[in-house]
Design an enzyme around this catalytic site. Structure first.
Site, mmCIF file in Angstrom:
data_model
loop_
_atom_site.group_PDB
_atom_site.id
_atom_site.type_symbol
_atom_site.label_atom_id
_atom_site.label_comp_id
_atom_site.label_asym_id
_atom_site.label_seq_id
_atom_site.Cartn_x
_atom_site.Cartn_y
_atom_site.Cartn_z
ATOM 1 C CE LYS A 183 -3.962 -2.038 2.375
ATOM 2 N NZ LYS A 183 -3.481 -3.534 2.967
ATOM 3 C CB CYS A 184 4.066 1.837 -0.741
ATOM 4 S SG CYS A 184 5.389 2.861 -1.042
ATOM 5 N N GLY A 185 2.955 4.085 -2.471
ATOM 6 C CA GLY A 185 2.980 5.116 -3.706
ATOM 7 C C GLY A 185 3.880 4.366 -4.658
ATOM 8 C CG PHE A 186 7.936 4.312 -4.367
ATOM 9 C CD1 PHE A 186 8.002 5.131 -5.433
ATOM 10 C CD2 PHE A 186 8.080 4.617 -3.269
ATOM 11 C CE1 PHE A 186 8.685 6.231 -5.369
ATOM 12 C CE2 PHE A 186 8.674 6.068 -2.948
ATOM 13 C CZ PHE A 186 8.956 6.701 -4.021
ATOM 14 C CB THR A 187 2.692 -0.645 -4.415
ATOM 15 O OG1 THR A 187 2.526 -0.379 -3.137
ATOM 16 C CG2 THR A 187 2.027 -2.035 -4.598
#
Length: 157
Positions: free
Chosen positions: A34-38
């Site tokens: 659940k990360c912007g980089f996922t």
């Protein structure tokens, strides 16, 4: 000490020695669901599919130390990666990458390739490139897209 002196537990509970990857070019990456980089899972999988037959391995290590972005259980994380990004590269059980409880592999990686924050991992999707001899060649920041690593990977294959 080198990369091959460590072991970790895969999602299926099997302990794997990094020496199993001798002779391979390896990317080690701390991941989060659940990360912007996922969405980098997609680029990592593309690299893996493109170069696995030439000796590339990608080892994903979920970590929940950054804003609780991987709070799920190992089975949930594994399912998420497979269903949403078609991940076929090896995923390991959740670990810590910073602090006193940091996994020994990450303690080693941080010592071998210091980043902008010296001996710590800044965020999810920090990537380490390891050559066929187990030497840490380069550390890539979380914002570095997997595709941007391709030339460095090709030099080592």
């Amino acid at each position: 000490m080198n990369f091959y002196d460590f072991s970790a537990v895969k999602m299926n509970g099997e302990t794997v020695s990094m020496s199993d990857y001798k002779g391979k070019v390896v990317i080690v990456v701390n991941t989060a669901s659940k990360c912007g980089f996922t969405p980098q899972f997609e680029g990592l999988e593309k690299l893996y599919e493109t170069y696995k037959d030439q000796g590339l391995e990608i080892l994903g290590f979920p970590c929940n130390q950054f804003a609780n972005q991987d709070a799920g259980e190992n089975t949930e994380i594994n399912e998420f990666c497979q269903l949403n990004y078609g991940v076929t590269f090896t995923m390991f059980q959740k670990i810590k990458v910073n602090g006193k409880e940091a996994h020994p592999l990450y303690q080693f990686l941080k010592k071998e390739a210091k980043g902008a924050l010296s001996g710590t991992i800044k965020w999810n999707f920090t990537k380490f490139l390891i050559d066929r001899d187990g030497q840490v060649i380069e550390r890539f920041a979380p914002k570095t897209e997997p595709e941007e690593m391709e030339e460095e990977i090709k030099k080592l294959l």
